[in-house]
Design an enzyme around this catalytic site. Structure first.
Site, PDB file in Angstrom:
ATOM      1  N   PRO A   2      -7.496  -5.238   2.387  1.00 45.23           N
ATOM      2  CA  PRO A   2      -8.026  -5.484   1.044  1.00 45.23           C
ATOM      3  C   PRO A   2      -7.227  -6.812   0.143  1.00 45.23           C
ATOM      4  O   PRO A   2      -6.076  -6.873   0.225  1.00 45.23           O
ATOM      5  CB  PRO A   2      -7.806  -4.139   0.325  1.00 45.23           C
ATOM      6  CG  PRO A   2      -7.244  -3.198   1.555  1.00 45.23           C
ATOM      7  CD  PRO A   2      -6.789  -4.107   2.330  1.00 45.23           C
ATOM      8  N   GLU A   3      -8.361  -7.510  -0.058  1.00 46.22           N
ATOM      9  CA  GLU A   3      -7.932  -8.752  -0.808  1.00 46.22           C
ATOM     10  C   GLU A   3      -8.274  -8.485  -2.532  1.00 46.22           C
ATOM     11  O   GLU A   3      -8.449  -7.519  -2.884  1.00 46.22           O
ATOM     12  CB  GLU A   3      -8.485 -10.105  -0.608  1.00 46.22           C
ATOM     13  CG  GLU A   3      -8.294 -10.303   1.155  1.00 46.22           C
ATOM     14  CD  GLU A   3      -8.833 -11.633   1.719  1.00 46.22           C
ATOM     15  OE1 GLU A   3      -9.288 -12.533   0.929  1.00 46.22           O
ATOM     16  OE2 GLU A   3      -9.347 -11.654   2.849  1.00 46.22           O
ATOM     17  N   ARG A 112      -2.886   2.202   9.293  1.00 44.31           N
ATOM     18  CA  ARG A 112      -2.220   1.332  10.198  1.00 44.31           C
ATOM     19  C   ARG A 112      -0.612   1.625   9.480  1.00 44.31           C
ATOM     20  O   ARG A 112       0.408   1.181  10.180  1.00 44.31           O
ATOM     21  CB  ARG A 112      -2.411  -0.006  10.413  1.00 44.31           C
ATOM     22  CG  ARG A 112      -3.760  -0.137  10.925  1.00 44.31           C
ATOM     23  CD  ARG A 112      -4.386  -1.313  11.214  1.00 44.31           C
ATOM     24  NE  ARG A 112      -3.092  -2.407  12.067  1.00 44.31           N
ATOM     25  CZ  ARG A 112      -3.239  -3.672  12.483  1.00 44.31           C
ATOM     26  NH1 ARG A 112      -4.459  -4.231  12.098  1.00 44.31           N
ATOM     27  NH2 ARG A 112      -2.517  -4.072  13.240  1.00 44.31           N
TER      28      ARG A 112
END
Length: 276
Positions: A2-3, A112
């Site tokens: 996510p940016e 992750r």
């Protein structure tokens, strides 16, 4: 990962849903996500508090509480903040559950497990973010072409794409939107800053803002595992011009082909024809 557009999408959604809601209970299912706090200490610091304000700095969400504390959430590669029905079962990737007043719970999931949640005093937010060294917010009114020129010129020996992703230069831009911005500006990602003219940087300034604003309108890019706060994929991926388009014809219609290579360890996409 996510940016800025994905994190900003979640911020806007949570800003409509969380203020005024009280944290009734906290379950920590993966204690490393809240280190250095213990689950019991973490719960004690936030349980019973109401959400006041949801904001963002770079890719970090700030969930301000009425008890003088703020939860900082960094989603890193695969983190998610999801609004669920209270009583919903955790998934294998669920790391924390905040049961809220009303009928909802806020889940923090991370496939992750690179993301994190921190709790700090709200009064210390300014000092905390100053220490992180984040650069200017690219959608702020204060982020002018002159701001970008000054930042880039201070690193004239670096290649332009890795520098765009350097959070001390511009906050929140990552791999996807660096590719998109350079495609729009017609600049090769491998060029060194010293070779760019001021006019090219001014053009790049506009391209960065357009790429980010477009993605926010489309609720972000679900290129990997990103979901918004309601568990929906963003709709920006089909609208990308460079990232993820390797081997396709350039959407400018100039006959160019999108190429992919590695730059600074990251997959990098550009048009063989119009990017110079």
């Amino acid at each position: 990962m996510p940016e800025l557009p994905e994190v900003e999408t979640i911020r806007r959604q949570l800003s409509r849903e969380l203020p005024g809601k009280r944290i009734l209970n906290v379950q920590v299912l993966y204690s490393k996500a809240i280190k250095p706090l213990t689950p019991s200490r973490f719960a004690k610091m936030v349980k019973g508090a109401k959400f006041v304000k949801i904001s963002r700095r770079a890719k970090v969400l700030r969930l301000e509480l009425a008890n003088g504390r703020t939860m900082l959430v960094h989603l890193k590669m695969t983190g998610r903040l999801l609004l669920q029905k209270r009583g919903a079962a955790p998934r294998k990737e669920t790391e924390a559950i905040f049961e809220l007043s009303g009928r909802r719970a806020l889940f923090y999931d991370d496939l992750r497990r690179f993301g994190w949640i921190r709790v700090i005093k709200t009064a210390e937010l300014g000092a905390y973010f100053e220490k992180q060294g984040y650069g200017p917010e690219p959608l702020a009114a204060s982020f002018t072409p002159k701001t970008l020129i000054a930042c880039l010129r201070a690193h004239s020996g670096k290649r332009i794409k890795p520098l765009l992703m350097d959070q001390t230069c511009i906050a929140g831009v990552g791999n996807i939107y660096a590719d998109e911005s350079l495609w729009d500006a017609g600049i090769l990602p491998t060029r060194r800053v010293a070779d760019l003219t001021d006019q090219e940087i001014i053009k790049l300034h506009g391209a960065v803002r357009r790429a980010l604003e477009k993605a926010i309108r489309n609720r972000g890019t679900s290129a990997d595992s990103y979901l918004d706060a309601f568990g929906r994929e963003g709709t920006n991926f089909p609208r990308l011009n460079a990232y993820g388009q390797a081997g396709t014809r350039c959407k400018r219609g100039d006959g160019g082909i999108i190429k992919k290579t590695k730059l600074g360890g990251r997959g990098t996409h550009w048009c063989l024809k119009h990017q110079k």
